[in-house]
Scaffold this motif. Structure first.
Motif, PDB file in Angstrom:
ATOM      1  N   ALA A 172       1.913   7.013  -6.695  1.00 51.97           N
ATOM      2  CA  ALA A 172       0.781   7.867  -7.047  1.00 51.97           C
ATOM      3  C   ALA A 172       1.064   9.340  -6.772  1.00 51.97           C
ATOM      4  N   GLY A 173       1.946   9.644  -5.834  1.00 52.76           N
ATOM      5  CA  GLY A 173       2.247  11.037  -5.507  1.00 52.76           C
ATOM      6  C   GLY A 173       3.364  11.597  -6.358  1.00 52.76           C
ATOM      7  N   LYS A 174       3.154  11.679  -7.644  1.00 52.14           N
ATOM      8  CA  LYS A 174       4.186  12.188  -8.545  1.00 52.14           C
ATOM      9  C   LYS A 174       4.486  13.653  -8.287  1.00 52.14           C
ATOM     10  N   ARG A 175       3.444  14.460  -8.096  1.00 52.88           N
ATOM     11  CA  ARG A 175       3.659  15.890  -7.876  1.00 52.88           C
ATOM     12  C   ARG A 175       4.383  16.139  -6.556  1.00 52.88           C
ATOM     13  N   SER A 187       0.824  -1.207   0.000  1.00 50.23           N
ATOM     14  CA  SER A 187       0.000   0.000   0.000  1.00 50.23           C
ATOM     15  C   SER A 187       0.858   1.257   0.000  1.00 50.23           C
ATOM     16  N   ARG A 188       1.936   1.243   0.752  1.00 52.13           N
ATOM     17  CA  ARG A 188       2.809   2.411   0.799  1.00 52.13           C
ATOM     18  C   ARG A 188       3.530   2.629  -0.531  1.00 52.13           C
ATOM     19  N   VAL A 189       3.913   1.550  -1.190  1.00 48.34           N
ATOM     20  CA  VAL A 189       4.555   1.688  -2.501  1.00 48.34           C
ATOM     21  C   VAL A 189       3.582   2.272  -3.518  1.00 48.34           C
ATOM     22  N   ARG A 191       7.780  10.188   4.777  1.00 48.65           N
ATOM     23  CA  ARG A 191       6.405  10.436   5.217  1.00 48.65           C
ATOM     24  C   ARG A 191       5.565   9.170   5.161  1.00 48.65           C
ATOM     25  N   LEU A 192       5.777   8.358   4.123  1.00 44.12           N
ATOM     26  CA  LEU A 192       4.991   7.137   3.962  1.00 44.12           C
ATOM     27  C   LEU A 192       5.518   5.976   4.786  1.00 44.12           C
ATOM     28  N   GLY A 193       6.726   6.106   5.322  1.00 52.07           N
ATOM     29  CA  GLY A 193       7.293   5.008   6.098  1.00 52.07           C
ATOM     30  C   GLY A 193       7.909   3.931   5.239  1.00 52.07           C
ATOM     31  N   LEU A 194       8.534   4.317   4.137  1.00 52.02           N
ATOM     32  CA  LEU A 194       9.214   3.361   3.261  1.00 52.02           C
ATOM     33  C   LEU A 194      10.696   3.334   3.613  1.00 52.02           C
ATOM     34  N   SER A 195      10.992   2.685   4.715  1.00 47.56           N
ATOM     35  CA  SER A 195      12.374   2.508   5.147  1.00 47.56           C
ATOM     36  C   SER A 195      12.448   1.238   5.983  1.00 47.56           C
TER      37      SER A 195
END
Length: 673
Positions: free
Chosen positions: A71-74, A64-66, A87-91
């Motif tokens: 989706a947040g290109k801008r 879901s985070r990926v 911010r999304l916790g991708l670490s």
């Protein structure tokens, strides 16, 4: 007030960071676990079930985070990709905290696994996510993270032991000693190692042992004995689990035994300081209780084990001053080598092809595989009759009985199509079908059989690679081809022959013998379109024979290509695009070895090895049912050269079809002479 204070963290370690010795070389030894206690087996199954729940939850969160990240290109353009990932916790740290949260929120998982196991499972999930987020050196990314299924979950990663702190294993630990195991089951080496079928579970030592320190009053200190004082038979212990009321989970170890195994066991287990990490692995086995058998994969610091005969073979190959080329394709593997200085000696050629015995074995195994697939399909249809319609034959029989006024006959296994929507998708997903116990056992046996075939293919590839390096030396050149594209045309044959596995094993064997397998680009060399004299000889894929009108050289296309690969020069050995063909050296070799080279390019010059058991192996057929044929009837498994059985191409003329000539399969390879 305490909530307002900043969270306290342990400072950075001031001691020098520990590094793996021997340039980071590690090897793995598989130790089968003898779990006979039903209570221990139930705890082990619950352990795998709990770890699967944690992994699935973390995988779903990471997926879901990926999706939100892409989706947040801008936002990535405005704030930067790193800020969005934070911010999304991708670490790694964020996924570890996610695993901790799932563990804390669940009411039952805390009774089976520890936070250390959850952390390492999150680290394993992050490894796949990082390969998707960050491209490799070639600029490629792995696909979108997927949530696996229960049957593909076979591995629980353990935490590495601390090599700076004495006696510190935070997850699974290997206790005991090899000499204690031998003293128990081999009488300290005075008789062969004979372990019982049911290996007893060792117990923690009792009593007290000295600590090596003195107390305040000057008396020697003592402590209660624990697993670190155990010097008996080997066992894997999960002592850090939360279920402390039931005691430690102790899994007895059965070390490999048989011819040539004791030297290998001593290499891995005689030095406990080299033990690094223990992972729990399960694999399918139809005859086992629950359908699974369990193993401990012990990671050992240092190189793997090589027998004395293999080491002697590699030393002999390293002393060979030869250069060679390899041509791998769908149908065979061709190797040609020359003396490095093109002075003295003779050229040597080898063809790895498929023997008649291998073809028969492939057909037999394919027949068994088709039979298992049909049995699985029948079992699924019988357990889910509402999801399938009647076949034409069954529908006609039902119509006849209805016309005659007979009672409708119950169909136990409908043979029609599966109930589907208008777009062709099944109304009920296959994962929601009811599966019988017989289906589960049959599928386990099918997975076990497939794993056995894969392991035998790897063993065969290593054996063939050793024979090639021993005959041609460890310095070889092969064309840089992407074998994955071949599956579009010859997928079924490639799944049997596995040329990529053979070339990978050859690369590893060349490096083990002190050499290297170099890759040359096909665009800058075009080896299959040249002759040794330097003239360009255009050939289609259908043309399997090489004939040069300028110098008169004639031979097999694959052998000529392998001979030309021996004279490829690379400006940068790491970059295949820098390869070029040295036509002067190839022409010099053609003049020096005129007759010997022509003979080598027509047929292989290495000794014949028809089957794995030898050319004179005699097979005894089974007695046919209902016949009186004597059991003493014999025939010899001898493979004939391909020229004695010419194939026909699409035009009807004798000759092999492009890409459809025999090739080594997972059966015994034949080095054709």
């Amino acid at each position: 007030m305490q909530d307002d204070q900043a969270r306290q963290f342990r400072g950075k370690n001031k001691a020098p960071k520990w590094a793996k010795p021997d340039d980071g070389l590690v090897s793995v030894m598989v130790l089968p676990l003898s779990v006979t206690d039903p209570a221990d087996l139930a705890r082990l199954e619950k352990l795998f079930s709990a770890m699967w729940s944690i992994k699935r939850a973390v995988q779903q969160d990471a997926r879901s985070r990926v999706d939100a990240y892409w989706a947040g290109k801008r936002e990535r353009e405005e704030r930067g990709a790193k800020a969005v990932r934070q911010r999304l916790g991708l670490s790694r740290e964020a996924l570890e905290r996610c695993a901790y949260q799932h563990l804390e929120n669940s009411g039952h998982l805390k009774h089976h696994i520890s936070k250390a196991l959850a952390m390492h499972m999150a680290d394993e999930v992050w490894t796949g996510v990082s390969r998707h987020l960050f491209p490799d050196a070639a600029g490629h990314r792995f696909g979108r993270p997927k949530v696996g299924n229960w049957h593909s979950f076979t591995h629980i990663p353990g935490r590495a032991r601390s090599h700076t702190t004495e006696n510190k294993w935070e997850t699974f630990r290997l206790v005991g000693a090899l000499h204690g195991h031998a003293a128990t089951y081999a009488d300290e080496g005075r008789r062969p190692l004979m372990q019982p079928r049911r290996v007893p579970k060792p117990t923690v030592p009792h009593g007290k042992v000295p600590t090596g320190k003195t107390t305040a009053v000057g008396k020697p200190g003592v402590r209660k004995a624990n697993w670190w004082d155990h010097t008996g038979p080997l066992a894997v212990v999960f002592a850090g689990g939360p279920d402390s009321k039931r005691g430690d989970l102790v899994l007895p170890v059965r070390i490999p035994q048989g011819a040539g195994q004791w030297e290998r066991v001593q290499h891995f287990l005689s030095t406990p300081s080299r033990w690094h990490k223990v992972d729990l692995v399960r694999r399918r086995k139809g005859g086992a209780r629950g359908g699974w058998v369990y193993e401990a994969h012990l990671m050992v610091l240092g190189p793997g084990h090589s027998s004395a005969s293999v080491r002697a073979m590699r030393d002999k190959a390293a002393s060979l001053n030869r250069i060679g080329g390899v041509d791998g394709n769908v149908s065979n593997l061709s190797i040609v080598s020359f003396p490095a200085q093109l002075a003295g000696g003779e050229p040597v050629s080898t063809e790895v092809t498929l023997s008649d015995a291998d073809r028969a074995q492939l057909e037999q195994q394919a027949k068994k595989q088709r039979g298992r697939a049909r049995a699985l399909e029948r079992s699924r249809r019988a357990s889910n009759t509402a999801q399938y319609g009647l076949s034409k034959k069954q529908a006609m029989r039902a119509a006849r009985r209805t016309a005659k006024g007979l009672k409708p006959k119950t169909v136990t296994a409908p043979g029609g199509a599966r109930a589907a929507r208008a777009d062709g998708a099944p109304k009920q997903a296959y994962r929601r079908d009811r599966l019988s116990t017989n289906y589960q056992e049959l599928r386990a046996r099918q997975a076990e059989h497939a794993a056995g075939i894969s392991e035998y293919r790897r063993h065969r590839a290593r054996r063939v690679a050793r024979e090639i390096v021993a005959a041609h030396g460890p310095v070889l050149v092969v064309e840089d081809c992407d074998i994955r594209t071949w599956y579009r045309l010859w997928g079924k044959r490639l799944s049997q022959t596995t040329p990529g596995m053979l070339i990978a094993a050859l690369k590893a064997e060349c490096e083990a013998a002190g050499g290297r397998l170099l890759r040359a680009s096909t665009w800058s060399t075009a080896l299959s379109q040249h002759c040794l004299c330097g003239k360009r000889v255009t050939k289609t894929l259908r043309d399997r024979e090489h004939t040069c009108t300028a110098c008169g050289l004639a031979g097999k296309r694959d052998l000529v290509t392998a001979a030309l690969a021996a004279f490829v020069q690379l400006t940068d050995e790491e970059d295949p695009k820098t390869a070029r063909l040295d036509t002067n050296a190839s022409r010099h070799a053609q003049i020096t070895y005129s007759k010997a080279l022509e003979e080598a390019l027509r047929e292989s010059t290495t000794p014949r090895q028809n089957t794995l058991r030898g050319a004179d192996h005699v097979a005894v057929p089974r007695r046919s049912r209902g016949t009186s044929a004597p059991r003493t009837a014999e025939w010899r498994l001898r493979a004939t050269p391909d020229e004695t059985r010419p194939q026909r191409d699409h035009a009807g003329t004798p000759g092999p079809r492009p890409g459809c000539t025999p090739h080594p399969a997972h059966g015994s390879a034949r080095i054709k002479s």
